[in-house]
Write an enzyme that holds these catalytic residues in place. Structure first.
Site, PDB file in Angstrom:
ATOM      1  N   SER A 162       0.885  -1.272  -0.101  1.00 48.13           N
ATOM      2  CA  SER A 162      -0.048  -0.047   0.147  1.00 48.13           C
ATOM      3  C   SER A 162       1.092   1.250  -0.063  1.00 48.13           C
ATOM      4  O   SER A 162       1.558   1.325   0.845  1.00 48.13           O
ATOM      5  CB  SER A 162      -1.012  -0.072   1.088  1.00 48.13           C
ATOM      6  OG  SER A 162      -1.811   1.266   1.503  1.00 48.13           O
TER       7      SER A 162
ATOM      8  N   LYS B 100      -0.772  -0.969  -4.597  1.00 43.19           N
ATOM      9  CA  LYS B 100      -2.172  -0.031  -4.216  1.00 43.19           C
ATOM     10  C   LYS B 100      -1.787   1.305  -4.063  1.00 43.19           C
ATOM     11  O   LYS B 100      -0.938   1.738  -3.068  1.00 43.19           O
ATOM     12  CB  LYS B 100      -2.797  -0.907  -2.982  1.00 43.19           C
ATOM     13  CG  LYS B 100      -3.597  -0.028  -2.256  1.00 43.19           C
ATOM     14  CD  LYS B 100      -4.453  -0.821  -1.005  1.00 43.19           C
ATOM     15  CE  LYS B 100      -4.585  -0.141   0.277  1.00 43.19           C
ATOM     16  NZ  LYS B 100      -5.332  -0.978   1.105  1.00 43.19           N
ATOM     17  N   LEU B 101      -2.212   2.286  -4.633  1.00 43.54           N
ATOM     18  CA  LEU B 101      -2.023   3.667  -4.384  1.00 43.54           C
ATOM     19  C   LEU B 101      -3.112   4.109  -3.363  1.00 43.54           C
ATOM     20  O   LEU B 101      -4.424   3.981  -3.736  1.00 43.54           O
ATOM     21  CB  LEU B 101      -2.041   4.404  -5.922  1.00 43.54           C
ATOM     22  CG  LEU B 101      -1.353   3.847  -6.882  1.00 43.54           C
ATOM     23  CD1 LEU B 101      -1.205   4.734  -8.178  1.00 43.54           C
ATOM     24  CD2 LEU B 101       0.307   3.821  -6.259  1.00 43.54           C
ATOM     25  N   LYS B 102      -2.813   4.880  -2.532  1.00 38.28           N
ATOM     26  CA  LYS B 102      -3.851   5.565  -1.712  1.00 38.28           C
ATOM     27  C   LYS B 102      -4.126   6.715  -2.691  1.00 38.28           C
ATOM     28  O   LYS B 102      -3.323   7.428  -3.340  1.00 38.28           O
ATOM     29  CB  LYS B 102      -3.279   6.145  -0.376  1.00 38.28           C
ATOM     30  CG  LYS B 102      -2.942   5.062   0.423  1.00 38.28           C
ATOM     31  CD  LYS B 102      -4.255   4.545   0.988  1.00 38.28           C
ATOM     32  CE  LYS B 102      -3.978   3.483   2.072  1.00 38.28           C
ATOM     33  NZ  LYS B 102      -5.373   3.065   2.785  1.00 38.28           N
TER      34      LYS B 102
ATOM     35  N   ASP C 262      -7.197   2.999  -3.223  1.00 30.71           N
ATOM     36  CA  ASP C 262      -8.006   2.853  -2.059  1.00 30.71           C
ATOM     37  C   ASP C 262      -8.191   4.492  -1.605  1.00 30.71           C
ATOM     38  O   ASP C 262      -7.172   5.236  -1.497  1.00 30.71           O
ATOM     39  CB  ASP C 262      -7.186   2.303  -1.030  1.00 30.71           C
ATOM     40  CG  ASP C 262      -7.881   2.371   0.225  1.00 30.71           C
ATOM     41  OD1 ASP C 262      -8.924   2.577   0.587  1.00 30.71           O
ATOM     42  OD2 ASP C 262      -7.246   1.407   1.393  1.00 30.71           O
TER      43      ASP C 262
ATOM     44  N   GLU D 261     -11.064   0.482  -3.900  1.00 30.77           N
ATOM     45  CA  GLU D 261     -11.257   0.207  -2.655  1.00 30.77           C
ATOM     46  C   GLU D 261     -12.087   1.492  -1.568  1.00 30.77           C
ATOM     47  O   GLU D 261     -11.533   2.467  -1.735  1.00 30.77           O
ATOM     48  CB  GLU D 261      -9.915  -0.230  -1.706  1.00 30.77           C
ATOM     49  CG  GLU D 261     -10.370  -0.724  -0.204  1.00 30.77           C
ATOM     50  CD  GLU D 261      -8.672  -0.947   0.151  1.00 30.77           C
ATOM     51  OE1 GLU D 261      -7.762  -1.212  -0.495  1.00 30.77           O
ATOM     52  OE2 GLU D 261      -8.622  -1.330   1.564  1.00 30.77           O
TER      53      GLU D 261
ATOM     54  N   ASP E 239     -13.975  -2.132   2.195  1.00 26.14           N
ATOM     55  CA  ASP E 239     -13.034  -2.154   3.323  1.00 26.14           C
ATOM     56  C   ASP E 239     -13.616  -1.656   4.627  1.00 26.14           C
ATOM     57  O   ASP E 239     -14.463  -2.577   5.136  1.00 26.14           O
ATOM     58  CB  ASP E 239     -11.874  -1.273   3.087  1.00 26.14           C
ATOM     59  CG  ASP E 239     -10.640  -1.492   4.514  1.00 26.14           C
ATOM     60  OD1 ASP E 239     -11.257  -1.651   5.506  1.00 26.14           O
ATOM     61  OD2 ASP E 239      -9.706  -0.677   4.319  1.00 26.14           O
TER      62      ASP E 239
ATOM     63  N   LYS F  17     -10.150  -7.529   6.982  1.00 26.13           N
ATOM     64  CA  LYS F  17      -9.286  -7.272   7.982  1.00 26.13           C
ATOM     65  C   LYS F  17      -9.846  -7.820   9.292  1.00 26.13           C
ATOM     66  O   LYS F  17     -10.896  -7.291   9.664  1.00 26.13           O
ATOM     67  CB  LYS F  17      -9.115  -5.782   8.356  1.00 26.13           C
ATOM     68  CG  LYS F  17      -8.277  -5.077   7.045  1.00 26.13           C
ATOM     69  CD  LYS F  17      -8.142  -3.591   7.465  1.00 26.13           C
ATOM     70  CE  LYS F  17      -7.629  -2.785   6.066  1.00 26.13           C
ATOM     71  NZ  LYS F  17      -7.678  -1.372   6.333  1.00 26.13           N
TER      72      LYS F  17
ATOM     73  N   GLY G  85      -4.546  -4.814   5.548  1.00 27.09           N
ATOM     74  CA  GLY G  85      -3.537  -4.684   6.536  1.00 27.09           C
ATOM     75  C   GLY G  85      -3.697  -3.411   7.726  1.00 27.09           C
ATOM     76  O   GLY G  85      -4.551  -2.464   6.855  1.00 27.09           O
TER      77      GLY G  85
HETATM   78  O1  OSB Z   1      -7.428   1.386   4.153  1.00 25.63           O
HETATM   79  O2  OSB Z   1      -6.400  -0.553   4.126  1.00 25.63           O
HETATM   80  C1  OSB Z   1      -6.404   0.719   4.549  1.00 25.63           C
HETATM   81  C2  OSB Z   1      -3.472   1.168   6.732  1.00 25.63           C
HETATM   82  C3  OSB Z   1      -4.004   1.577   8.000  1.00 25.63           C
HETATM   83  C4  OSB Z   1      -5.540   2.057   8.091  1.00 25.63           C
HETATM   84  C5  OSB Z   1      -6.205   1.553   6.873  1.00 25.63           C
HETATM   85  C6  OSB Z   1      -5.461   1.070   5.830  1.00 25.63           C
HETATM   86  C7  OSB Z   1      -4.088   0.952   5.760  1.00 25.63           C
HETATM   87  C8  OSB Z   1      -3.465   0.514   4.584  1.00 25.63           C
HETATM   88  C9  OSB Z   1      -1.988  -0.199   4.807  1.00 25.63           C
HETATM   89  O3  OSB Z   1      -3.617   0.657   3.112  1.00 25.63           O
HETATM   90  C10 OSB Z   1      -2.192  -1.533   4.753  1.00 25.63           C
HETATM   91  C11 OSB Z   1      -0.972  -2.244   5.388  1.00 25.63           C
HETATM   92  O4  OSB Z   1       0.166  -2.418   4.771  1.00 25.63           O
HETATM   93  O5  OSB Z   1      -0.741  -2.710   6.563  1.00 25.63           O
HETATM   94 MG    MG Z   2      -8.302   0.323   2.922  1.00 21.19          MG
END
Ligand code: OSB
Ligand code: MG
Length: 374
Positions: A137, A163-165, A191, A216, A241, A265, A293
């Site tokens: 991510s 995965k790009l935020k 995401d 996402e 999510d 999760k 994660g």
């Molecule tokens: O939205 O998936 C998410 C981390 C913290 C809170 C929410 C998210 C995330 C990540 C990182 O995208 C996932 C990871 O590598 O643990």
């Molecule tokens: Mg997410």
């Protein structure tokens, strides 16, 4: 089988771990991971639970101090008489919400139980693979060149999916740049962490040409109907999510057409046992799942990697190596091998905290006895 033994109490370890680099999402920037590790003590064994709450309630309503409070005042004392992990959720069911806190307790009891029995998380959950492919991510960056450097670095390390935020103002252009630089073969997804509204549907449809695996959680956590509407307006598959907090909510989202893919999760849904139920439900509906994660330490990572080895986890998860998050993990580090992490096979989680490492990152501990009565 005697279960985990008689529960004596839980040691709450507040830990604070610096991240290797700031992690920016649509809900904020993190430079340090503050979380709770739970040492569950019985008269026969010890187990570890990881409570994946964040310091502030920005991803979900839970947060570190709130979780510590509900564990101390309500959840741990309610475990009197519980001897195995399957009894944890029923014993806590009267207390609303607080799924991450509940999940951590169940994980710790399950670890103690499995260690006592000499069985692994992977075997207990139903894993069918001995290693899992890993995605990463990638946070929002200040510039496109900085993003391309970060993505290039992860691809060089072997990550099989990026995965790009995203957020308004950081969506189409970064996706386009990554596609132009690294090509159409990269498994790529985005995401939004709830950063959009249905009014953005036309804009989000501009992601359609980039053949993303999924988008996402574009909309608010409670906007399941909005996701169903959005899914009809864009071609990119919608994955949920934040909205999926239980097998029940997953069933509703699937029935409504709000998502065609689910991010699982364990913390968000109240534990690994509920996570497995969601896996089973999605498999029955032909809905692919992947393991999300929460910037876990090696403890949560061990359990996530075991979960991700179940047959319905057909997409690479956010199960990155320890080095993606921390310079030193609390366990032996998880290291990427050809884009994969190996599923631990030892009893319970198959990993344990290294005492000195844990001590280095622990800011406070407290002992919570399990209620003697009830
Ligand atoms: O939205 O998936 C998410 C981390 C913290 C809170 C929410 C998210 C995330 C990540 C990182 O995208 C996932 C990871 O590598 O643990
Ligand atoms: Mg997410």
């Amino acid at each position: 089988m005697s279960g985990a033994g008689r529960l004596e109490g839980v040691e709450l370890c507040h830990v604070s771990m610096p991240l290797v680099s700031p992690f920016r999402t649509s809900f904020g920037t993190q430079t340090t991971r503050d979380l709770l590790l739970l040492r569950v003590v019985t008269d026969e064994a010890e187990g570890w639970g990881e409570c994946v709450v964040m310091a502030s309630p920005l991803y979900s309503s839970e947060h570190v101090e709130g979780a510590a409070d509900v564990l101390r005042r309500f959840l741990v004392p309610a475990l009197a008489g519980v001897r195995e992990a399957t009894a944890v959720a029923p014993a806590l069911a009267a207390f609303k919400g607080h799924r991450m806190a509940k999940a951590a307790l169940e994980m710790g009891v399950l670890d103690a139980e499995l260690r006592a029995a000499g069985r692994s998380f992977a075997r207990e959950l139903g894993a069918v693979h001995d290693r899992v492919p890993c995605g990463v991510s990638v946070g929002i960056m200040d510039t496109i060149p900085a993003l391309l450097d970060a993505v290039g670095g992860y691809l060089d390390e072997g990550y099989v999916r990026i995965k790009l935020k995203i957020e308004p103002g950081w969506d189409v252009e970064p996706v386009r740049a990554v596609r132009e630089r690294y090509g159409d073969d990269v498994l790529l997804q985005v995401d939004a962490n709830t950063a959009y509204t249905l009014a953005d549907a036309r804009h989000l449809a501009r992601l359609d040409p980039f053949e993303l695996l999924l988008i996402e959680q574009p909309l608010e956590e409670e906007d399941v109907l909005g996701h169903a509407d959005l899914a009809r307006l864009i071609r990119t598959p919608v994955c949920l999510d934040e909205s999926i907090v239980s097998a029940q909510s997953a069933a509703a989202a699937i029935r409504l057409g709000a998502c065609s893919i689910v991010n699982i999760k364990p913390g968000r849904v109240g534990g690994y046992l509920e996570a497995r139920r969601i896996h089973d439900l999605c498999a029955a509906h032909g809905v692919p799942v992947w393991c999300g994660g929460m910037l876990e330490t090696g403890l949560g990572r061990a359990a996530n990697v075991a979960l991700a080895a179940l047959p319905g986890f057909t997409l690479p998860g956010d199960t990155s190596a320890s080095g993606r998050y921390y310079r030193t993990d609390v366990t032996e580090p998880f290291v990427l091998d050809d884009g994969h992490l190996t599923v631990p096979t030892g009893p319970g989680l198959g990993v344990a905290p290294i005492a000195e490492r844990l001590e280095e990152v622990t800011t406070a501990t407290e002992w919570i006895p399990v209620g003697a009565g009830s």
